[in-house]
Design a protein around this motif. Structure first.
Motif, PDB file in Angstrom:
ATOM      1  N   ALA A  29     -21.115  40.557 -33.356  1.00  0.00           N
ATOM      2  CA  ALA A  29     -21.792  39.375 -33.893  1.00  0.00           C
ATOM      3  C   ALA A  29     -21.242  38.087 -33.286  1.00  0.00           C
ATOM      4  CB  ALA A  29     -21.643  39.343 -35.413  1.00  0.00           C
ATOM      5  N   VAL A  30     -19.912  37.997 -33.135  1.00  0.00           N
ATOM      6  CA  VAL A  30     -19.313  36.797 -32.538  1.00  0.00           C
ATOM      7  C   VAL A  30     -19.735  36.660 -31.078  1.00  0.00           C
ATOM      8  CG1 VAL A  30     -17.131  35.743 -31.805  1.00  0.00           C
ATOM      9  CG2 VAL A  30     -17.348  36.691 -34.107  1.00  0.00           C
TER      10      VAL A  30
ATOM     11  N   ALA B 185     -23.331  35.553 -31.037  1.00  0.00           N
ATOM     12  CA  ALA B 185     -23.460  34.143 -31.420  1.00  0.00           C
ATOM     13  C   ALA B 185     -23.095  33.230 -30.263  1.00  0.00           C
ATOM     14  CB  ALA B 185     -22.573  33.860 -32.632  1.00  0.00           C
ATOM     15  N   ARG B 186     -22.036  33.570 -29.550  1.00  0.00           N
ATOM     16  CA  ARG B 186     -21.652  32.756 -28.393  1.00  0.00           C
ATOM     17  C   ARG B 186     -22.708  32.832 -27.300  1.00  0.00           C
ATOM     18  NH1 ARG B 186     -15.167  34.218 -27.737  1.00  0.00           N
ATOM     19  NH2 ARG B 186     -14.463  33.137 -29.635  1.00  0.00           N
TER      20      ARG B 186
ATOM     21  N   VAL C   8     -24.600  29.556 -30.429  1.00  0.00           N
ATOM     22  CA  VAL C   8     -24.218  29.112 -31.768  1.00  0.00           C
ATOM     23  C   VAL C   8     -22.858  28.420 -31.687  1.00  0.00           C
ATOM     24  CG1 VAL C   8     -23.663  29.875 -34.112  1.00  0.00           C
ATOM     25  CG2 VAL C   8     -25.525  30.966 -32.844  1.00  0.00           C
ATOM     26  N   SER C   9     -22.707  27.323 -32.385  1.00  0.00           N
ATOM     27  CA  SER C   9     -21.476  26.546 -32.309  1.00  0.00           C
ATOM     28  C   SER C   9     -20.288  27.337 -32.839  1.00  0.00           C
ATOM     29  CB  SER C   9     -21.614  25.254 -33.110  1.00  0.00           C
ATOM     30  OG  SER C   9     -21.646  25.528 -34.495  1.00  0.00           O
TER      31      SER C   9
ATOM     32  N   THR D   3     -20.134  29.777 -36.129  1.00  0.00           N
ATOM     33  CA  THR D   3     -19.691  31.157 -35.904  1.00  0.00           C
ATOM     34  C   THR D   3     -18.539  31.508 -36.826  1.00  0.00           C
ATOM     35  OG1 THR D   3     -20.365  31.067 -33.574  1.00  0.00           O
ATOM     36  CG2 THR D   3     -18.788  32.782 -34.192  1.00  0.00           C
TER      37      THR D   3
ATOM     38  N   VAL E 294     -20.531  33.752 -39.364  1.00  0.00           N
ATOM     39  CA  VAL E 294     -20.459  35.074 -38.740  1.00  0.00           C
ATOM     40  C   VAL E 294     -19.168  35.792 -39.101  1.00  0.00           C
ATOM     41  CG1 VAL E 294     -20.466  36.334 -36.561  1.00  0.00           C
ATOM     42  CG2 VAL E 294     -21.960  34.349 -36.855  1.00  0.00           C
TER      43      VAL E 294
ATOM     44  N   TYR F  52     -21.326  23.103 -43.723  1.00  0.00           N
ATOM     45  CA  TYR F  52     -21.774  22.799 -42.360  1.00  0.00           C
ATOM     46  C   TYR F  52     -21.996  21.303 -42.168  1.00  0.00           C
ATOM     47  CZ  TYR F  52     -24.265  23.021 -37.953  1.00  0.00           C
ATOM     48  OH  TYR F  52     -24.642  22.838 -36.649  1.00  0.00           O
TER      49      TYR F  52
ATOM     50  N   ALA G 139     -13.125  32.135 -35.165  1.00  0.00           N
ATOM     51  CA  ALA G 139     -13.742  32.986 -34.149  1.00  0.00           C
ATOM     52  C   ALA G 139     -12.819  33.196 -32.961  1.00  0.00           C
ATOM     53  CB  ALA G 139     -15.068  32.373 -33.677  1.00  0.00           C
TER      54      ALA G 139
END
Length: 321
Positions: free
Chosen positions: A25-26, A29-30, A34-35, A39, A43, A143, A161
């Protein structure tokens, strides 16, 4: 022996599945941009709670509410008393209160909300809606308040992360990690529940006790891995932040989803004893963090001693409730 083996294999599958899912998932996301903040906040937060999520949902659907609820309450207790206690004994942890102030307050508030809603003896779909609304509000608030990367809490969540390494680098690797993680989580939850219920019946122990202790510790192993690694790297804010975030997700997210799928009766011992231990552990952690801006080895030892006492009472006096 078969039930014990099933329990151990299930815990192993859940641990490996949680690790694979988080890394996939990480990395995903990268890859999609995704920021790091989002993350770490979402995440990693959801990822480390994935075993609790799968086990509690499976237990709820299969009419095992004591395990579904006990898994969450026990995990929150173990996250603080066992995992952070262990981390602090390994390495004293200096933290920035500003980085943890919001999440600490939300964790205590979520614990109070659980106690209030569980007072009626069950969690229904209306209670589930309140939990999920609380989770959405927390995520939006977090957020929006962390858009500035200079804010300590934003730096902490972005760093969560970064604690993970050996991430898959290709799209195929990401897909394999995600599918493998989900498969191991589903299979591990079935094995763990089969073993846990079998042991409970064989030993004359209630399913609530098994859920609050053995199942809860087994599903908390991903949090333990991330937190211990962060503590060894002297990233105390990340270690503590991971536990705070996990406890928030456990109550608001996992109990919310589980109770929405299937109303959950609350065992009498949970309302009489375990929920107060959960709230007391949350309050004690916040007190330690705000008074000394650190978790010392002595405080870590006190947390571990508290968990040992909790286990002793769970399997003796309180087990009779």
């Amino acid at each position: 022996m078969l039930h014990a083996l099933s329990l151990l294999v299930g815990i192993g599958f859940l641990t490996l599945g949680g690790e694979a899912l988080i890394r996939g998932a990480v990395a995903g996301a990268r890859r999609v941009g995704v920021s790091p903040l989002l993350t770490g906040l979402v995440v990693v937060g959801f990822g480390t709670s994935a075993p609790e999520l799968v086990v509690s949902i499976h237990a709820a659907i299969n009419q095992q509410p004591d395990i579904a609820v006990g898994n969450i309450v026990g995990s929150n207790i173990g996250n603080i008393l066992l995992i952070l206690g262990l981390c602090a004994v390994i390495c004293p942890m200096t933290v920035q209160p500003k980085a943890l102030s919001r999440d600490g307050v939300v964790m205590v508030a979520a614990s109070v909300l659980f106690i209030g809603l569980a007072w009626g003896g069950a969690l229904g779909r209306f209670d589930a809606a309140l939990f999920l609304a609380g989770l959405i509000s927390y995520l939006v608030w977090a957020y929006l308040s962390e858009q500035q990367q200079t804010i300590p809490a934003a730096q902490m969540h972005a760093s969560e992360a970064d604690e993970l390494n050996a991430l898959p680098r290709t799209s195929l690797g990401i897909i394999i990690a995600l599918m493998l993680g989900l498969g191991l989580l589903i299979g591990g939850s079935q094995l763990l529940l089969y073993g846990a219920i079998g042991l409970a019946n064989a030993m004359g122990i209630s399913e609530a006790v098994i859920g609050l202790t053995i199942v809860a510790v087994g599903t908390s192993l991903p949090e333990m891995a991330v937190s211990v690694i962060a503590a060894l790297r002297r990233h105390a804010d990340v270690a503590v932040g991971n536990i705070l975030g996990s406890n928030i997700f456990n109550i608001l997210g996992i109990l919310g989803i589980s109770a929405f799928l299937q109303p959950l009766p609350i065992a009498a011992r949970v309302t009489m004893f375990d929920q107060w231990v959960m709230l007391g552990a949350a309050g004690l952690l916040v007190f330690f963090l705000y008074t000394g801006m650190r978790l010392s080895r002595l405080e870590g030892a006190l947390l571990l001693a508290g968990y040992i006492i909790y286990l002793a009472l769970s399997f003796t006096i309180i087990n009779a409730v």
